[in-house]
Design an enzyme around this catalytic site. Structure first.
Site, PDB file in Angstrom:
ATOM      1  N   LYS A   1      34.771 -78.513  -3.990  1.00  0.00           N
ATOM      2  CA  LYS A   1      34.456 -77.908  -2.694  1.00  0.00           C
ATOM      3  C   LYS A   1      35.708 -77.864  -1.813  1.00  0.00           C
ATOM      4  CE  LYS A   1      29.616 -79.390  -2.213  1.00  0.00           C
ATOM      5  NZ  LYS A   1      29.028 -78.047  -2.111  1.00  0.00           N
TER       6      LYS A   1
ATOM      7  N   ASP B   1      29.372 -77.572  -9.240  1.00  0.00           N
ATOM      8  CA  ASP B   1      28.870 -77.840  -7.881  1.00  0.00           C
ATOM      9  C   ASP B   1      27.373 -77.542  -7.759  1.00  0.00           C
ATOM     10  OD1 ASP B   1      28.971 -78.611  -5.266  1.00  0.00           O
ATOM     11  OD2 ASP B   1      29.874 -76.754  -4.512  1.00  0.00           O
TER      12      ASP B   1
ATOM     13  N   ARG C   1      20.483 -79.459  -9.145  1.00  0.00           N
ATOM     14  CA  ARG C   1      19.439 -78.937 -10.029  1.00  0.00           C
ATOM     15  C   ARG C   1      19.496 -79.569 -11.407  1.00  0.00           C
ATOM     16  NH1 ARG C   1      21.541 -72.891  -9.159  1.00  0.00           N
ATOM     17  NH2 ARG C   1      22.027 -73.808  -7.137  1.00  0.00           N
TER      18      ARG C   1
HETATM   19  N1  BES Z   1      24.802 -80.091  -2.071  1.00  0.00           N
HETATM   20  C1  BES Z   1      25.066 -78.712  -2.171  1.00  0.00           C
HETATM   21  C2  BES Z   1      24.193 -77.871  -1.245  1.00  0.00           C
HETATM   22  C3  BES Z   1      24.432 -78.069   0.230  1.00  0.00           C
HETATM   23  C4  BES Z   1      25.331 -77.261   0.901  1.00  0.00           C
HETATM   24  C5  BES Z   1      23.733 -79.015   0.942  1.00  0.00           C
HETATM   25  C6  BES Z   1      25.538 -77.430   2.258  1.00  0.00           C
HETATM   26  C7  BES Z   1      23.945 -79.183   2.287  1.00  0.00           C
HETATM   27  C8  BES Z   1      24.845 -78.388   2.951  1.00  0.00           C
HETATM   28  C9  BES Z   1      24.807 -78.222  -3.597  1.00  0.00           C
HETATM   29  O1  BES Z   1      25.019 -79.148  -4.600  1.00  0.00           O
HETATM   30  C10 BES Z   1      25.756 -77.098  -3.828  1.00  0.00           C
HETATM   31  O2  BES Z   1      26.925 -77.324  -3.799  1.00  0.00           O
HETATM   32  N2  BES Z   1      25.223 -75.914  -4.058  1.00  0.00           N
HETATM   33  C11 BES Z   1      26.011 -74.746  -4.247  1.00  0.00           C
HETATM   34  C12 BES Z   1      25.393 -73.963  -5.367  1.00  0.00           C
HETATM   35  C13 BES Z   1      26.255 -72.855  -5.880  1.00  0.00           C
HETATM   36  C14 BES Z   1      27.452 -73.418  -6.617  1.00  0.00           C
HETATM   37  C15 BES Z   1      25.437 -71.989  -6.795  1.00  0.00           C
HETATM   38  C16 BES Z   1      25.988 -73.943  -2.949  1.00  0.00           C
HETATM   39  O3  BES Z   1      24.958 -73.914  -2.279  1.00  0.00           O
HETATM   40  O4  BES Z   1      27.033 -73.400  -2.597  1.00  0.00           O
HETATM   41 ZN    ZN Z   2      24.763 -81.144  -4.033  1.00  0.00          ZN
HETATM   42 ZN    ZN Z   3      27.063 -79.217  -5.234  1.00  0.00          ZN
END
Ligand code: BES
Ligand code: ZN
Ligand code: ZN
Length: 492
Positions: A269, A339, A343
């Site tokens: 990230k 990331d 899931r």
């Molecule tokens: N933990 C994050 C989702 C998240 C983002 C929670 C902002 C709280 C605030 C999750 O694991 C993630 O990174 N999801 C990605 C998925 C993508 C790679 C398909 C996302 O939402 O960008």
């Molecule tokens: Zn996450």
């Molecule tokens: Zn994530």
């Protein structure tokens, strides 16, 4: 604990009376002096004429005692009485030198059950709003820990105490959730988290812990893959509550994403706001807080909470984009983005829970996608479900406690986007769009026996920089009140 008194104390800094919509109150216990009554009455008559719609007003009874007047709508339930309590907390905070307050609920001109109903929720909301997380503050401790001292003047003591006990069990659950979410990620790693959960066994909850070795044996490889880049060991924990005499009764199951820190892994990230990813375990914290509430209020249900606890780190042994893992369900997953790890954790936790416990329903909670924040912001959690009845019950509960959810669709065309070319399923959708939905479609693939299932994406709800009606900002505990209400109203 609540503390009670038989009359208003002359040395309190303030006392509180409750008036109806029409500014009527009763001095049922005869505790107000005639001078005080006169002052209150003339003030109320001014309010009436001015037609001020304010909920909270105050007057000086003397140069060192205030009277707060709280106006209560007749159909108080549709005005979220808990939030009235929260608003009163914020109001009171403005008066720095108020330390001792008497509350006089019997002044409210309602019948006794209605009065107790309102007042118990009011107090509950007040205490939710008063939450603080300051264990890491070392300076100005005295100022920070300052508490207001309350006394309640009432003839309904036992009824209030009974209701208070119920709400206090929920408050403790919410506070545990908030504490866990607020802990910094160097402290609350998966192992430390397990130790916190273990403490709940004192309350009669049965805790089952699966470490990496045991998970390997069981085949929870999707979950294990997420944690493999971290030096901190991963865990799966099941928290069982048997509150029903017939232990054969199918349990209600709650599953939570417990990513103690989400760096994104090799699909790293960006640095800005990455610190917020300490709350990527909020779904699991709701499950833990909820089960604590069940135990404290001795809920007459069988329930199980299952949480997958991992840390998503880059490292020499970390999972790579392109890796294929074989999940507990037997399905193979192509990990295209490390990331999208929540899931993967949930996939195994869901099929494990379904297989082992054969629950009546499964509700999972997760800070799963940034996409849900784009859709619904900090107002609603996303609700996804394969079952209309369960969905409806969650929706009605959400309206009742004002922890709002909004149902979004599942559809086979979204599902198709998760097909992998070389494995059974891939963990992201490369077509783009509908990110919260395709994440939910991915999860649905791991419900194998058509168990009624609902998924709550709480990424926008678990944590907020802003204060809200029932929290001071930071971890919200969103979900604990919602699911307690759901269980109590529809399944207990
Ligand atoms: N933990 C994050 C989702 C998240 C983002 C929670 C902002 C709280 C605030 C999750 O694991 C993630 O990174 N999801 C990605 C998925 C993508 C790679 C398909 C996302 O939402 O960008
Ligand atoms: Zn996450
Ligand atoms: Zn994530």
């Amino acid at each position: 604990m609540l503390s009670f008194a038989s009359s208003l104390s002359p040395d309190s800094d303030a006392f509180v009376i409750f008036v109806t919509e029409k500014y009527v109150y009763k001095d049922k216990r005869d505790v107000l002096s005639s001078d005080t009554v006169q002052k209150i009455n003339s003030f109320l008559s001014v309010l009436k004429v001015k037609k001020k719609e304010e909920d909270i007003s105050s007057i000086d009874i003397s140069d060192r005692q205030k009277c707060f007047i709280i106006r209560v709508k007749n159909k108080y339930n549709s005005y979220f009485p808990q939030e009235r309590g929260g608003a009163f907390f914020s109001h009171l905070k403005k008066f720095k030198d108020i330390g001792k307050v008497d509350l006089y609920p019997d002044s409210l001109d309602f019948d006794s059950d209605k009065l107790v109903g309102f007042f118990s929720e009011f107090i509950f909301g007040f205490s939710l709003k008063s939450y603080k997380f300051n264990k890491y503050k070392t300076l100005d401790k005295k100022e920070i820990d300052k508490k207001i001292n309350f006394k309640i003047v009432t003839s309904n003591r036992s009824k209030i105490e009974k209701k208070y006990k119920y709400y206090d069990a929920i408050r403790e659950g919410v506070f545990l959730t908030r504490d866990l979410v607020s802990e910094p990620p160097n402290i609350l790693n998966p192992k430390a988290y397990v130790s916190e959960i273990k403490k709940l066994s004192r309350l009669g909850l049965n805790i089952k812990i699966y470490n990496e070795k045991e998970m390997k044996k069981l085949g929870l490889n999707a979950l294990l893959g997420v944690g493999q880049g971290s030096v901190n060991e991963s865990y799966l924990v099941a928290i069982e509550w048997k509150g029903k005499k017939q232990s054969s009764q199918k349990p209600l199951a709650f599953v939570g994403k417990g990513v103690c820190f989400d760096t994104g892994g090799i699909s790293l990230k960006p640095a800005k706001f990455m610190e917020e990813m300490k709350y990527d375990m909020a779904g699991s914290a709701v499950v833990v807080g909820l089960l604590k509430s069940f135990a404290l209020r001795k809920a007459k249900i069988n329930a199980v909470g299952v949480v997958g606890l991992v840390e998503n780190m880059p490292g020499g042994n970390a999972q790579r984009p392109g890796d294929i893992v074989k999940s507990f369900s037997g399905k193979t997953i192509e990990v295209l983005n490390t990331d999208a790890e929540g899931r993967l954790v949930l996939a195994d936790a869901l099929s494990f829970t379904e297989k082992k416990y054969k629950p009546k329903f499964i509700i999972d909670l997760a800070t799963l996608t940034g996409a849900i924040i784009i859709s619904l912001g900090e107002e609603y959690a996303g609700l996804f479900s394969n079952n209309d009845e369960l969905s409806k019950n969650i929706f009605k509960s959400s309206e009742n406690v004002n922890e709002k959810v909004w149902r979004l669709p599942l559809h086979k065309n979204y599902d198709k986007l998760m097909n992998s070319t070389i494995a059974d399923v891939q963990n992201i959708n490369y077509v783009g769009g509908a990110g919260a939905i395709t994440a939910a479609q991915f999860l649905q693939r791991f419900i194998l026996n058509k168990t009624p299932w609902a998924h709550l994406d709480i990424a926008g709800m678990a944590f907020s920089k802003k204060a809200a009606n029932l929290n001071p900002g930071g971890a919200t505990g969103f979900g604990v009140r919602l699911l307690n209400y759901l269980v109590k109203e529809y399944y207990e």
